[in-house]
Design an enzyme around this catalytic site. Sequence first.
Site, PDB file in Angstrom:
ATOM      1  N   ASP A  56       0.822  -1.210   0.000  1.00 60.06           N
ATOM      2  CA  ASP A  56       0.000   0.000   0.000  1.00 60.06           C
ATOM      3  C   ASP A  56       0.854   1.258   0.000  1.00 60.06           C
ATOM      4  O   ASP A  56       0.454   2.285  -0.549  1.00 60.06           O
ATOM      5  CB  ASP A  56      -0.919  -0.002   1.221  1.00 60.06           C
ATOM      6  CG  ASP A  56      -2.117  -0.931   1.045  1.00 60.06           C
ATOM      7  OD1 ASP A  56      -2.334  -1.392  -0.087  1.00 60.06           O
ATOM      8  OD2 ASP A  56      -2.813  -1.193   2.034  1.00 60.06           O
ATOM      9  N   GLY A  57       2.054   1.207   0.604  1.00 59.37           N
ATOM     10  CA  GLY A  57       2.927   2.371   0.598  1.00 59.37           C
ATOM     11  C   GLY A  57       3.330   2.779  -0.810  1.00 59.37           C
ATOM     12  O   GLY A  57       3.396   3.971  -1.139  1.00 59.37           O
ATOM     13  N   ARG A  61       2.424   6.192  -2.975  1.00 58.54           N
ATOM     14  CA  ARG A  61       3.419   6.987  -3.716  1.00 58.54           C
ATOM     15  C   ARG A  61       2.953   7.216  -5.150  1.00 58.54           C
ATOM     16  O   ARG A  61       3.084   8.318  -5.695  1.00 58.54           O
ATOM     17  CB  ARG A  61       4.775   6.272  -3.710  1.00 58.54           C
ATOM     18  CG  ARG A  61       5.856   7.039  -4.480  1.00 58.54           C
ATOM     19  CD  ARG A  61       7.240   6.537  -4.113  1.00 58.54           C
ATOM     20  NE  ARG A  61       7.469   5.178  -4.533  1.00 58.54           N
ATOM     21  CZ  ARG A  61       7.965   4.844  -5.736  1.00 58.54           C
ATOM     22  NH1 ARG A  61       8.260   5.787  -6.630  1.00 58.54           N
ATOM     23  NH2 ARG A  61       8.170   3.577  -6.045  1.00 58.54           N
ATOM     24  N   GLU A 131      -4.884   8.989   5.318  1.00 59.00           N
ATOM     25  CA  GLU A 131      -5.044   9.765   6.536  1.00 59.00           C
ATOM     26  C   GLU A 131      -3.998  10.857   6.664  1.00 59.00           C
ATOM     27  O   GLU A 131      -2.928  10.790   6.071  1.00 59.00           O
ATOM     28  CB  GLU A 131      -4.974   8.873   7.775  1.00 59.00           C
ATOM     29  CG  GLU A 131      -3.591   8.395   8.160  1.00 59.00           C
ATOM     30  CD  GLU A 131      -3.071   7.233   7.353  1.00 59.00           C
ATOM     31  OE1 GLU A 131      -1.932   7.349   6.831  1.00 59.00           O
ATOM     32  OE2 GLU A 131      -3.763   6.213   7.217  1.00 59.00           O
ATOM     33  N   ARG A 141       6.929  13.214  25.617  1.00 52.94           N
ATOM     34  CA  ARG A 141       5.869  14.041  26.178  1.00 52.94           C
ATOM     35  C   ARG A 141       4.610  13.936  25.329  1.00 52.94           C
ATOM     36  O   ARG A 141       4.671  13.680  24.125  1.00 52.94           O
ATOM     37  CB  ARG A 141       6.318  15.503  26.257  1.00 52.94           C
ATOM     38  CG  ARG A 141       7.642  15.704  26.962  1.00 52.94           C
ATOM     39  CD  ARG A 141       8.010  17.151  27.085  1.00 52.94           C
ATOM     40  NE  ARG A 141       7.139  17.855  28.042  1.00 52.94           N
ATOM     41  CZ  ARG A 141       7.318  19.121  28.406  1.00 52.94           C
ATOM     42  NH1 ARG A 141       8.332  19.817  27.897  1.00 52.94           N
ATOM     43  NH2 ARG A 141       6.518  19.696  29.270  1.00 52.94           N
ATOM     44  N   PHE A 175      -7.214   2.094  11.839  1.00 52.74           N
ATOM     45  CA  PHE A 175      -7.574   0.744  12.278  1.00 52.74           C
ATOM     46  C   PHE A 175      -6.644   0.276  13.386  1.00 52.74           C
ATOM     47  O   PHE A 175      -7.094  -0.268  14.414  1.00 52.74           O
ATOM     48  CB  PHE A 175      -7.511  -0.209  11.087  1.00 52.74           C
ATOM     49  CG  PHE A 175      -7.756  -1.653  11.435  1.00 52.74           C
ATOM     50  CD1 PHE A 175      -9.051  -2.131  11.578  1.00 52.74           C
ATOM     51  CD2 PHE A 175      -6.705  -2.527  11.615  1.00 52.74           C
ATOM     52  CE1 PHE A 175      -9.282  -3.463  11.905  1.00 52.74           C
ATOM     53  CE2 PHE A 175      -6.921  -3.856  11.938  1.00 52.74           C
ATOM     54  CZ  PHE A 175      -8.219  -4.327  12.085  1.00 52.74           C
TER      55      PHE A 175
END
Length: 294
Positions: A56-57, A61, A131, A141, A175
């Site tokens: 999927d990456g 792209r 997303e 932090r 997910f």
Amino acid sequence: MTASAVLVVTHSGRPEAVAAAAEAVRALGRVGLKAVTEDDGCSPDDLLMALVLGGDGTILRAAEMTRGTRVPLLGVNLGHVGFLAESEREGIDEAVRRIADGLYDVEERRTIEVRVMRPHDEVETGWALNEATLEKADRARMVEVVVEVDGRPLSSFGCDGVVLATATGSTAHAFSAGGPVVWPDVDAMLLVPLSAHALFARPLVVGPSSVLAVEILTRSGTAGVLVCDGRRTIDLPVGTRVEVRRAEEPVRLARLSHAPFTDRLVSRFALPVAGWRGRAADGHGAPARELGRG
């Protein structure tokens, strides 16, 4: 002039992907289609398709490379899950034949538009298919944020970040953060807090006309960074506001089959469905077939 070139996109750092790309180039040549790469400078008007070999990456792209065109993407999965892919490694020849014969459908997936407003009126924009994730810049932090829906504040909390996703992206980062799976034909956006320290920090699903916003509060002990589709980053100083709304420009995915999304979920996640009897054509519950066998 009819488009006759196919853009071949792959992960050049993986030997398996390079070998698959070479096989695809040979297959395209056999059916009379010209294979081009991202380095060839081919005009989008000449492209019939982008054939994407990877996970999927790599498809994300390719979506970035073809944004602003009507070129559809056909993914051949070389990764682990491959939710956006349509074919597997052993199906390259069949996929190429279907491209040549025009035996595919095109499905449009909604994207989101991102608007980042930093202090002192500095504005930056972005977009995503899956997303846009606001992440804390300091791993030690929490980042303090307030979330907003349609111009009204909803809640504030410290957290590791916030995922702002499309329905397509509901099976990706959202997910893994505990968000719901949303069928891709549902025109919706998701907001999923990451490890939030709050009583009310549940995943939210909103409609297509809504606007989601996250502000990094001035009391936050750390700044943030916005990551779009795991590829593009935007720095978020304390006091920055991030707005997300539905974008007008979709990503077009080529589909070789009409298998329902439910079957894709079962296949990609190896869900246990053996023993399912289904519903016979007469509606009396006699076994029609069993999913998950064969």
